[in-house]
Motif scaffolding. Structure first.
Motif, PDB file in Angstrom:
ATOM      1  N   ASP A 130     -29.121  21.440   6.206  1.00 32.28           N
ATOM      2  CA  ASP A 130     -28.117  22.256   6.893  1.00 32.28           C
ATOM      3  C   ASP A 130     -26.728  21.631   6.753  1.00 32.28           C
ATOM      4  OD1 ASP A 130     -30.044  24.058   7.751  1.00 32.28           O
ATOM      5  OD2 ASP A 130     -30.250  23.144   9.742  1.00 32.28           O
ATOM      6  N   VAL A 131     -26.665  20.306   6.870  1.00 27.17           N
ATOM      7  CA  VAL A 131     -25.382  19.607   6.741  1.00 27.17           C
ATOM      8  C   VAL A 131     -24.816  19.794   5.337  1.00 27.17           C
ATOM      9  CG1 VAL A 131     -24.331  17.304   6.617  1.00 27.17           C
ATOM     10  CG2 VAL A 131     -25.797  17.908   8.561  1.00 27.17           C
ATOM     11  N   ALA A 132     -25.654  19.587   4.320  1.00 23.85           N
ATOM     12  CA  ALA A 132     -25.188  19.762   2.942  1.00 23.85           C
ATOM     13  C   ALA A 132     -24.719  21.191   2.708  1.00 23.85           C
ATOM     14  CB  ALA A 132     -26.296  19.387   1.959  1.00 23.85           C
ATOM     15  N   GLN A 133     -25.446  22.149   3.251  1.00 22.66           N
ATOM     16  CA  GLN A 133     -25.059  23.560   3.098  1.00 22.66           C
ATOM     17  C   GLN A 133     -23.723  23.834   3.779  1.00 22.66           C
ATOM     18  OE1 GLN A 133     -28.112  26.402   4.109  1.00 22.66           O
ATOM     19  NE2 GLN A 133     -26.632  28.049   4.450  1.00 22.66           N
ATOM     20  N   ALA A 134     -23.539  23.311   4.984  1.00 24.23           N
ATOM     21  CA  ALA A 134     -22.287  23.534   5.706  1.00 24.23           C
ATOM     22  C   ALA A 134     -21.100  22.934   4.962  1.00 24.23           C
ATOM     23  CB  ALA A 134     -22.389  22.944   7.114  1.00 24.23           C
ATOM     24  N   LEU A 135     -21.347  21.854   4.246  1.00 23.99           N
ATOM     25  CA  LEU A 135     -20.290  21.181   3.498  1.00 23.99           C
ATOM     26  C   LEU A 135     -20.095  21.773   2.101  1.00 23.99           C
ATOM     27  CD1 LEU A 135     -21.162  17.526   4.512  1.00 23.99           C
ATOM     28  CD2 LEU A 135     -18.959  18.628   4.940  1.00 23.99           C
ATOM     29  N   GLY A 136     -21.049  22.581   1.656  1.00 20.36           N
ATOM     30  CA  GLY A 136     -20.995  23.082   0.284  1.00 20.36           C
ATOM     31  C   GLY A 136     -21.169  21.972  -0.732  1.00 20.36           C
ATOM     32  N   ALA A 137     -21.961  20.963  -0.364  1.00 16.90           N
ATOM     33  CA  ALA A 137     -22.124  19.767  -1.195  1.00 16.90           C
ATOM     34  C   ALA A 137     -23.507  19.730  -1.834  1.00 16.90           C
ATOM     35  CB  ALA A 137     -21.928  18.512  -0.337  1.00 16.90           C
ATOM     36  N   ARG A 138     -23.626  19.029  -2.946  1.00 17.97           N
ATOM     37  CA  ARG A 138     -24.925  18.760  -3.565  1.00 17.97           C
ATOM     38  C   ARG A 138     -25.688  17.762  -2.703  1.00 17.97           C
ATOM     39  NH1 ARG A 138     -28.456  20.211  -7.952  1.00 17.97           N
ATOM     40  NH2 ARG A 138     -26.681  20.407  -9.383  1.00 17.97           N
ATOM     41  N   HIS A 139     -26.959  18.026  -2.494  1.00 19.80           N
ATOM     42  CA  HIS A 139     -27.831  17.194  -1.667  1.00 19.80           C
ATOM     43  C   HIS A 139     -28.723  16.361  -2.581  1.00 19.80           C
ATOM     44  CE1 HIS A 139     -31.717  17.121   0.885  1.00 19.80           C
ATOM     45  NE2 HIS A 139     -30.909  16.219   1.396  1.00 19.80           N
ATOM     46  N   ILE A 140     -28.765  15.056  -2.351  1.00 21.47           N
ATOM     47  CA  ILE A 140     -29.653  14.175  -3.119  1.00 21.47           C
ATOM     48  C   ILE A 140     -30.684  13.583  -2.160  1.00 21.47           C
ATOM     49  CG2 ILE A 140     -29.846  12.129  -4.576  1.00 21.47           C
ATOM     50  CD1 ILE A 140     -27.063  12.638  -5.600  1.00 21.47           C
ATOM     51  N   TYR A 141     -31.942  13.804  -2.488  1.00 17.65           N
ATOM     52  CA  TYR A 141     -33.053  13.427  -1.610  1.00 17.65           C
ATOM     53  C   TYR A 141     -33.996  12.482  -2.354  1.00 17.65           C
ATOM     54  CZ  TYR A 141     -37.645  14.136   0.668  1.00 17.65           C
ATOM     55  OH  TYR A 141     -38.870  13.962   1.266  1.00 17.65           O
ATOM     56  N   PRO A 142     -34.275  11.287  -1.804  1.00 10.59           N
ATOM     57  CA  PRO A 142     -35.225  10.376  -2.445  1.00 10.59           C
ATOM     58  C   PRO A 142     -36.668  10.753  -2.120  1.00 10.59           C
ATOM     59  CG  PRO A 142     -34.200   9.304  -0.558  1.00 10.59           C
ATOM     60  CD  PRO A 142     -33.611  10.682  -0.644  1.00 10.59           C
ATOM     61  N   GLY A 143     -37.399  11.229  -3.112  1.00  5.51           N
ATOM     62  CA  GLY A 143     -38.789  11.609  -2.911  1.00  5.51           C
ATOM     63  C   GLY A 143     -39.725  10.419  -3.016  1.00  5.51           C
ATOM     64  N   SER A 144     -41.018  10.666  -2.791  1.00  3.05           N
ATOM     65  CA  SER A 144     -42.012   9.590  -2.854  1.00  3.05           C
ATOM     66  C   SER A 144     -43.240  10.073  -3.622  1.00  3.05           C
ATOM     67  CB  SER A 144     -42.421   9.157  -1.444  1.00  3.05           C
ATOM     68  OG  SER A 144     -43.382  10.046  -0.904  1.00  3.05           O
ATOM     69  N   VAL A 145     -44.186   9.156  -3.806  1.00  2.00           N
ATOM     70  CA  VAL A 145     -45.424   9.498  -4.519  1.00  2.00           C
ATOM     71  C   VAL A 145     -46.483  10.076  -3.577  1.00  2.00           C
ATOM     72  CG1 VAL A 145     -45.014   7.724  -6.264  1.00  2.00           C
ATOM     73  CG2 VAL A 145     -46.426   7.176  -4.271  1.00  2.00           C
ATOM     74  N   TYR A 146     -46.176  10.163  -2.287  1.00  2.00           N
ATOM     75  CA  TYR A 146     -47.149  10.673  -1.323  1.00  2.00           C
ATOM     76  C   TYR A 146     -47.645  12.064  -1.696  1.00  2.00           C
ATOM     77  CZ  TYR A 146     -45.239   7.110   1.915  1.00  2.00           C
ATOM     78  OH  TYR A 146     -44.812   5.958   2.507  1.00  2.00           O
ATOM     79  N   ASN A 147     -46.783  12.853  -2.332  1.00  3.12           N
ATOM     80  CA  ASN A 147     -47.106  14.242  -2.670  1.00  3.12           C
ATOM     81  C   ASN A 147     -48.348  14.383  -3.541  1.00  3.12           C
ATOM     82  OD1 ASN A 147     -44.260  13.698  -2.217  1.00  3.12           O
ATOM     83  ND2 ASN A 147     -43.870  15.850  -2.627  1.00  3.12           N
ATOM     84  N   PHE A 148     -48.687  13.342  -4.307  1.00  7.69           N
ATOM     85  CA  PHE A 148     -49.728  13.466  -5.327  1.00  7.69           C
ATOM     86  C   PHE A 148     -51.136  13.150  -4.819  1.00  7.69           C
ATOM     87  CE2 PHE A 148     -45.781  12.390  -7.629  1.00  7.69           C
ATOM     88  CZ  PHE A 148     -45.623  13.573  -8.317  1.00  7.69           C
ATOM     89  N   GLY A 149     -51.242  12.494  -3.666  1.00  8.40           N
ATOM     90  CA  GLY A 149     -52.540  12.290  -3.050  1.00  8.40           C
ATOM     91  C   GLY A 149     -53.402  11.210  -3.679  1.00  8.40           C
ATOM     92  N   ALA A 150     -54.591  11.033  -3.099  1.00  4.14           N
ATOM     93  CA  ALA A 150     -55.481   9.941  -3.469  1.00  4.14           C
ATOM     94  C   ALA A 150     -56.192  10.150  -4.801  1.00  4.14           C
ATOM     95  CB  ALA A 150     -56.521   9.727  -2.371  1.00  4.14           C
TER      96      ALA A 150
END
Length: 298
Positions: free
Chosen positions: A88-108
């Protein structure tokens, strides 16, 4: 001069990224409730959950870096709302958002080689929430609300990341010549030396206008097993293993350790992050040899 707003500016990742932007000549803002945000960082005193107030306090911003750190024990209730607020903050600013993802998404049951094309198959609560967060960011990008870059990395270490697995357990006694493993000695594990990761964030920010509305990159960092870590740390470094029952016992008294137990598969399942495209986009990817990276944390 371009401007970056760092969310979680006083956290380990946030500090490292903020200083990397500052060295690159950016104007750096840090969102904090009170007090300072770090050397050379202009503090923005506003509530993350009030995007309009944050935007008013910041003025013009080009990049929002999401360095928020949600404690493990409250992930199930606080993570998604917090990352929605960041978007929401990035949208309000009209800025590009950079998010550090993790390997949790891929599972065991994840494969050894994790490229951006590998499908998600989470097997933990935290993994499923990570998938929900990225789905939310992708949907917002597709709707034209906020552009996002996901930079997925392994366990960070080095720099100001003093609460990392590496510095709190694995290499805690490295100066005494010991590496402690939470799992097998020959299981490949994805590591990310924080100064390299922070520099990569800056380089992506510098070329973000040439990228699509939603981009995912993998930071391959230092993929290494415990045996390889010990070898890189020096010829006399010894390996030992923390028995699993220790985590269970500690979890009876420590909410953080209790929440950690479901993630212990990461020390049993070999995994390595790979991405040829990242170098095509930013040029040579920052990479400190493992030997030098380990020396920096001793």
């Amino acid at each position: 001069m371009k401007t970056v707003l760092v969310l979680g500016a006083r956290g380990g990742i946030g500090q490292a990224v903020a200083q990397a932007f500052r060295r690159a000549g950016w104007r750096v803002l840090g969102l904090v409730r009170s007090g300072g945000a770090g050397e050379g960082i202009a503090p923005i005193h506003a509530d993350l959950f009030d995007a309009a107030a944050v935007a008013t306090a910041c003025g013009s911003v080009d990049i929002v870096f999401n360095g928020l750190n949600v404690p493990y024990p409250v992930w199930s209730t606080q993570a998604l709302p917090m990352y929605e607020a960041a978007a929401d903050v990035a949208q309000a600013l009209g800025a590009r958002h950079i998010y550090p993802g993790s390997v949790y998404n891929f599972g065991a049951r994840m494969p050894l080689e994790l490229s951006p094309q590998v499908p998600f198959a989470p097997t933990t609560v935290k993994g499923r929430i990570r998938v929900e967060i990225e789905a939310m960011l992708g949907e917002r990008a597709e709707a034209g609300r906020v552009k996002t870059i996901v930079l997925r990395a392994g366990d960070v270490f080095g720099g100001p990341a003093r609460n990392s697995w590496m510095q709190q357990l694995v290499a805690k006694d490295l100066a005494k010549g010991r590496i402690v493993s939470p799992g097998g000695y020959d299981v490949t594990h994805a590591w990310a030396y924080l100064p390299d990761l922070a520099e990569t964030v800056v380089r992506l920010a510098q070329v973000e206008e040439s990228l699509g509305a939603y981009e995912v990159f993998h930071f391959d960092g230092n993929n290494a097993s415990m045996r390889e870590l010990a070898r890189a740390a020096g010829p006399n470094v010894k390996l030992s293993r923390m028995p699993r029952f220790v985590f269970s016992v500690m979890g009876l008294f420590d909410p953080f350790m209790k929440a950690t137990i479901e993630m212990l598969y990461l020390w049993d399942v070999p995994h390595a992050l790979l991405d040829d495209r990242l170098a095509q986009v930013i040029g040579p990817v920052p990479h400190t040899p493992l030997e030098r990276a380990l020396t920096s944390i001793m």
